[in-house]
Motif scaffolding. Structure first.
Motif, PDB file in Angstrom:
ATOM      1  N   GLU A 148       0.842  -1.192   0.000  1.00  0.00           N
ATOM      2  CA  GLU A 148       0.000   0.000   0.000  1.00  0.00           C
ATOM      3  C   GLU A 148       0.880   1.246   0.000  1.00  0.00           C
ATOM      4  O   GLU A 148       1.861   1.317   0.737  1.00  0.00           O
ATOM      5  N   VAL A 149       0.526   2.223  -0.821  1.00  0.00           N
ATOM      6  CA  VAL A 149       1.255   3.487  -0.874  1.00  0.00           C
ATOM      7  C   VAL A 149       0.557   4.474   0.052  1.00  0.00           C
ATOM      8  O   VAL A 149      -0.655   4.684  -0.052  1.00  0.00           O
ATOM      9  N   ILE A 150       1.351   5.069   0.960  1.00  0.00           N
ATOM     10  CA  ILE A 150       0.805   6.037   1.911  1.00  0.00           C
ATOM     11  C   ILE A 150       1.683   7.281   1.934  1.00  0.00           C
ATOM     12  O   ILE A 150       2.858   7.224   1.584  1.00  0.00           O
ATOM     13  N   ASP A 151       1.111   8.408   2.345  1.00  0.00           N
ATOM     14  CA  ASP A 151       1.868   9.642   2.507  1.00  0.00           C
ATOM     15  C   ASP A 151       2.675   9.586   3.798  1.00  0.00           C
ATOM     16  O   ASP A 151       2.227   9.008   4.796  1.00  0.00           O
ATOM     17  N   VAL A 152       3.868  10.192   3.778  1.00  0.00           N
ATOM     18  CA  VAL A 152       4.744  10.247   4.943  1.00  0.00           C
ATOM     19  C   VAL A 152       5.107  11.708   5.204  1.00  0.00           C
ATOM     20  O   VAL A 152       5.490  12.425   4.284  1.00  0.00           O
ATOM     21  N   VAL A 153       4.982  12.139   6.446  1.00  0.00           N
ATOM     22  CA  VAL A 153       5.409  13.473   6.854  1.00  0.00           C
ATOM     23  C   VAL A 153       6.811  13.327   7.439  1.00  0.00           C
ATOM     24  O   VAL A 153       7.038  12.506   8.337  1.00  0.00           O
ATOM     25  N   VAL A 154       7.750  14.114   6.920  1.00  0.00           N
ATOM     26  CA  VAL A 154       9.157  14.000   7.320  1.00  0.00           C
ATOM     27  C   VAL A 154       9.646  15.325   7.880  1.00  0.00           C
ATOM     28  O   VAL A 154       9.371  16.392   7.327  1.00  0.00           O
TER      29      VAL A 154
END
Length: 129
Positions: A70-76
């Protein structure tokens, strides 16, 4: 004299370059996937990549049979990251928010209780390659 100028210029150039897993370099493949004697696959795999708006991750976990990638958004921010696995995810990860810290050795992940509450994924190649 020219060698000294060249050396100083090279040192100045290299000092400005980002170091591995520092200054926000969180990209990479982190995996604990392994095949058990009975043929089951256990562990987790997270591949963090840049995208036009920041970062995304392909996540997949397994306790016997792998979930769906699954592709998910990541906050870095720097070497830390946050992502959320949705309630209806079939990735194998428990739904909820995960916090991580990336180092040159791997990804220390802290998420909802259960297996991935405090979990280390080393940097290494993909299980499926």
């Amino acid at each position: 004299m020219n060698a000294r100028v060249l050396t100083v210029a090279l040192v100045a150039f290299l000092a400005g370059q980002p170091s591995f897993a520092a200054d926000g370099d969180v990209t990479g493949l982190f995996s604990t996937f392994l095949k058990e004697k009975a043929g089951d696959i256990s562990g987790a795999e997270i591949h963090i990549v840049p995208n036009p708006k920041g970062y995304s991750a392909v996540v997949q976990a397994s306790e016997g049979a792998p979930g769906f990638p699954e592709v998910i958004d990541v906050v870095v921010k720097g070497a830390t990251l946050v992502f959320t696995i949705p309630e209806r995810s079939a990735s194998g990860f428990s739904p909820g928010t995960y916090n991580g810290t990336v180092t040159k050795e791997g990804l220390r992940l802290r998420g909802p209780r259960r297996l991935y509450g405090d979990y280390f994924l080393p940097r290494k190649g993909s299980f499926s390659q």
